[in-house]
Write a protein that holds these residues in place. Structure first.
Motif, PDB file in Angstrom:
ATOM      1  N   SER A   1       0.826  -1.616   0.175  1.00  0.00           N
ATOM      2  CA  SER A   1       0.077  -0.147  -0.282  1.00  0.00           C
ATOM      3  C   SER A   1       1.083   1.737   0.459  1.00  0.00           C
ATOM      4  O   SER A   1       1.179   2.379  -0.658  1.00  0.00           O
ATOM      5  CB  SER A   1      -1.251  -0.215   0.975  1.00  0.00           C
ATOM      6  OG  SER A   1      -1.671  -1.111   0.900  1.00  0.00           O
TER       7      SER A   1
ATOM      8  N   GLN B   1      -7.919   3.138  -0.231  1.00  0.00           N
ATOM      9  CA  GLN B   1      -9.220   2.401   0.327  1.00  0.00           C
ATOM     10  C   GLN B   1     -10.591   2.857  -0.490  1.00  0.00           C
ATOM     11  O   GLN B   1     -10.979   1.358  -0.542  1.00  0.00           O
ATOM     12  CB  GLN B   1      -9.277   2.650   1.697  1.00  0.00           C
ATOM     13  CG  GLN B   1     -10.975   2.729   2.334  1.00  0.00           C
ATOM     14  CD  GLN B   1     -10.549   2.416   3.856  1.00  0.00           C
ATOM     15  OE1 GLN B   1     -10.356   3.652   4.182  1.00  0.00           O
ATOM     16  NE2 GLN B   1     -11.834   1.938   4.833  1.00  0.00           N
ATOM     17  N   ASN B   2     -10.760   3.623  -1.200  1.00  0.00           N
ATOM     18  CA  ASN B   2     -12.105   4.386  -1.950  1.00  0.00           C
ATOM     19  C   ASN B   2     -11.678   3.106  -2.791  1.00  0.00           C
ATOM     20  O   ASN B   2     -12.783   3.037  -3.541  1.00  0.00           O
ATOM     21  CB  ASN B   2     -12.540   5.298  -2.118  1.00  0.00           C
ATOM     22  CG  ASN B   2     -13.109   6.220  -0.612  1.00  0.00           C
ATOM     23  OD1 ASN B   2     -13.285   5.662  -0.169  1.00  0.00           O
ATOM     24  ND2 ASN B   2     -11.951   7.478  -0.451  1.00  0.00           N
TER      25      ASN B   2
ATOM     26  N   ARG C   1      -9.766   0.687  -3.572  1.00  0.00           N
ATOM     27  CA  ARG C   1     -10.490  -0.924  -3.166  1.00  0.00           C
ATOM     28  C   ARG C   1     -11.526  -1.298  -3.165  1.00  0.00           C
ATOM     29  O   ARG C   1     -12.189  -2.110  -3.736  1.00  0.00           O
ATOM     30  CB  ARG C   1      -9.231  -1.010  -2.108  1.00  0.00           C
ATOM     31  CG  ARG C   1      -7.922  -1.754  -1.867  1.00  0.00           C
ATOM     32  CD  ARG C   1      -7.121  -2.053  -0.410  1.00  0.00           C
ATOM     33  NE  ARG C   1      -7.874  -1.837   0.386  1.00  0.00           N
ATOM     34  CZ  ARG C   1      -7.336  -0.604   1.278  1.00  0.00           C
ATOM     35  NH1 ARG C   1      -5.652  -0.102   0.387  1.00  0.00           N
ATOM     36  NH2 ARG C   1      -7.625  -0.546   2.311  1.00  0.00           N
TER      37      ARG C   1
END
Length: 92
Positions: free
Chosen positions: A40, A55-56, A58
């Motif tokens: 990441s 994160q969004n 993903r």
């Protein structure tokens, strides 16, 4: 103002130095390409995005990932494919 004479040998030497510099730059830029799997933080650095944005990507399925234990891995080639797929061509 003094005149300087440049010989063919000088140009040949300059060309070799320039090619060596270009090769070195290309090798430095391809640092991510040599790794198949990125974690990441590496993906965030590569794309210049925040942890929340990653994160969004993903969550909404834009960026595929693999989870092993608690570590998330991203395939470098898949990241490049996502970038190419979402390329916008403006016609001016």
């Amino acid at each position: 103002m003094a005149a300087t004479i440049i010989t063919t040998e000088d140009l040949r030497e300059f060309k070799m130095e320039l090619l060596d510099d270009i090769k070195q730059l290309l090798n430095n830029q391809s640092g991510h390409a040599s790794k198949k799997w990125l974690k990441s933080p590496e993906v965030r650095d590569l794309l210049g995005i925040s942890p929340g944005t990653l994160q969004n990507l993903r969550i909404n399925g834009t960026l595929p990932y693999t989870k092993v234990g608690g570590v998330l891995y991203y395939d470098y080639q898949e990241i490049m494919q996502v970038l190419e797929k979402n390329r916008i061509h403006n016609k001016f």
